[in-house]
Design a protein around this motif. Sequence first.
Motif, PDB file in Angstrom:
ATOM      1  N   ASN A  43      -6.906  -4.305   1.046  1.00 54.13           N
ATOM      2  CA  ASN A  43      -8.241  -4.478   1.589  1.00 54.13           C
ATOM      3  C   ASN A  43      -8.856  -3.109   2.251  1.00 54.13           C
ATOM      4  N   PHE A  55     -11.843   0.578  -9.733  1.00 61.28           N
ATOM      5  CA  PHE A  55     -10.771   0.253  -8.959  1.00 61.28           C
ATOM      6  C   PHE A  55      -9.822  -0.946  -9.440  1.00 61.28           C
ATOM      7  N   ILE A  66     -14.876  -3.046  -9.280  1.00 60.73           N
ATOM      8  CA  ILE A  66     -13.732  -3.589  -8.937  1.00 60.73           C
ATOM      9  C   ILE A  66     -13.125  -4.699  -9.758  1.00 60.73           C
ATOM     10  N   LYS A  80     -10.060  -0.819  -0.793  1.00 57.30           N
ATOM     11  CA  LYS A  80     -11.222  -1.613  -0.946  1.00 57.30           C
ATOM     12  C   LYS A  80     -12.329  -1.041  -0.137  1.00 57.30           C
ATOM     13  N   GLU A 123     -15.776   1.118  -0.930  1.00 58.43           N
ATOM     14  CA  GLU A 123     -17.117   0.498  -0.654  1.00 58.43           C
ATOM     15  C   GLU A 123     -17.864   1.644   0.220  1.00 58.43           C
ATOM     16  N   GLU A 166      -5.701  -8.945  -7.452  1.00 58.49           N
ATOM     17  CA  GLU A 166      -6.243  -9.619  -6.252  1.00 58.49           C
ATOM     18  C   GLU A 166      -5.190 -10.734  -6.225  1.00 58.49           C
TER      19      GLU A 166
END
Length: 633
Positions: A80, A62, A101, A83, A87, A66
């Motif tokens: 977010n 990914f 990440i 992400k 996860e 950021e």
Amino acid sequence: MKKFLTTSGLLIGLALFLAVNILSNTTFKSLRLDLTENNLYTLSEGTKSILTNLDEPVTLRFYLSEKLATQLPGINSYANRVKELLEEYQRYAGNKLRLEIIDPEPFSEQEDRAVGYGLQGVPIDNSNTSFYFGLVGTNAVDTEETITFFQPDRESFLEYDVSKLVYKLANPKQPVMGIMSSLPIQGNPNPFMQNAEQPIMIVDQLRQLFEVRNIETTATSIESDIDVLMVVHPKALSDSTLYAIDQFVLAGGRAMIFVDPYSETDTPPQNPQNPFANMNAPRNSDLAKLFDQWGVALLQGKVVGDMNLAQRVQIRKGSRAVVIEYPVYMDLNSPVLFSTNDIVTGDLGNVNVATAGSLTHKEGATTEMTPLMVSTEQAMAIDSTKLGMFADPEAMVKEFKPEQQFTLAARITGNVKTAFPDGKPAAEESEEAPAAPESDVPHLTESQSSINVIVVADTDMLQDQFWVQVQNFLGQRIALPLASNGDFVTNAIESLMGNNDLISVRSRGNFTRPFTKVEEIQKQAEQRFREKEQELQARLEQTEQKLLELQNQKQGGSALLLSTEQRQEIEGFRQQKVQIRKELRDVQHQLRKDIETLESQMKFINIGLIPLLIALGGLGLAFYRREKRVKLA
């Protein structure tokens, strides 16, 4: 002493709070409680099945800038969510899925790798700084699949996009599709022909994604390794060919069927002895024998017209060209005309159809018919006999009377029985393709599992002239789409290519929450605004007609002079026009005023009322405790 106890109590409470947090973070790390409206952070059963059935490990990288994401509030919240969803994938799959990440900082080795994978970098400023927000997946044999950039407008299909990527890595073999068509859509790319016929652009695009095979309309069997069968304009197919399609679907094969009550691009063969015979030749197609078992029917002899969706076309009226709105050429340009819960149509733009038909679900059917594309509720079923060379579009518009909403395309699912209960039909003498031995192909009397068929009541939507401009650039055909017809077909084939797990991945709810009350106020104001505009236009036309009548009553050289009555009429119209324009401004002003009032009310509730209620509650509680102590004393 009291002060010491109070301080000690606070310290003990703080220590307990920290201990509980540390303990819960380690002990209950895998515990999930999703309280969002549409379970945004809960994986669907289809995704769980895909992850459970992974035979070899898959790596997901990914790439997210950021630091730059924090400067983009709208993107940051979506990043977010992406992400956290990834996860969740990793947590559920365990060691079968590895998640990395990566923050590709400018001019770093990670950025070079992101570019090498083909991820799309979005320039942020003039300093050559790019924002990366994409996903790269690889399997054990280094097959790569990418999402070059997570587009926020595909937020509803975030889980589907990620699950499809994982599924393709777990199943890297190129899917196979077959096309059976009575229309010349596949072209004739003969290298020895100087003017070789090119395939339509939709077929060209499908060949870039799948292995496409041609299936003759006289076929008596469908190859078992074909994943999806696309049937276009099935005219007068023999029972042996219908049986082949029937058995293919019953055995679990997926199909996309294009039928048509009147195909604009169907050109019947010419008869030299009767040149006008082809004008009355049938241009319709159907699969009625199979549709009866599948629980769907095509409305015979009728095409759907819709003035709300009518496209503007040019016709000849005498010696001059006139542009009118043609109701049977429809531009489906609103999200409410598509199924938002199906991955095929949930994210489409506009789709153009021409002389499309209507699909109905048969009463008592064992299947479920889910509409994918529909007309508005102001549509009409028009006799197909009114089309063709001698069609009168103006008369069609004048005679138009809205009736109801019609289904133009639908997905059929459920368990069905064969349309040939007596087994394989005897081969006809005219059939050229040999029949497969019965011992090799057992006869199926019912579907092995739920069928999955998409039926479209239009074949013209596939043709280039209705949705795309094709240009030739240095020998390469360049497609400039004017509508999303190609996306619709590609989405449909891709969804049918996936297994039941991938297809069952549902559309996720939107992460953002729109201001529905504000939108409602805007719609109400816009409706009032349109009514005022129509009133102004109606008055304008009435006044112009009145002026024309007055002018026609004048004679001779005085025809160019305005009478007192005409001047008064003009002045009255001007005053009306000014008054109505003032009312239009008032509507717009009221719109802003209503929104500002709502905004002020929300600010008062959030900033003033809630804290005030909390303060009053605290004062009330303190007063209650004080009174209680007084009574005890």
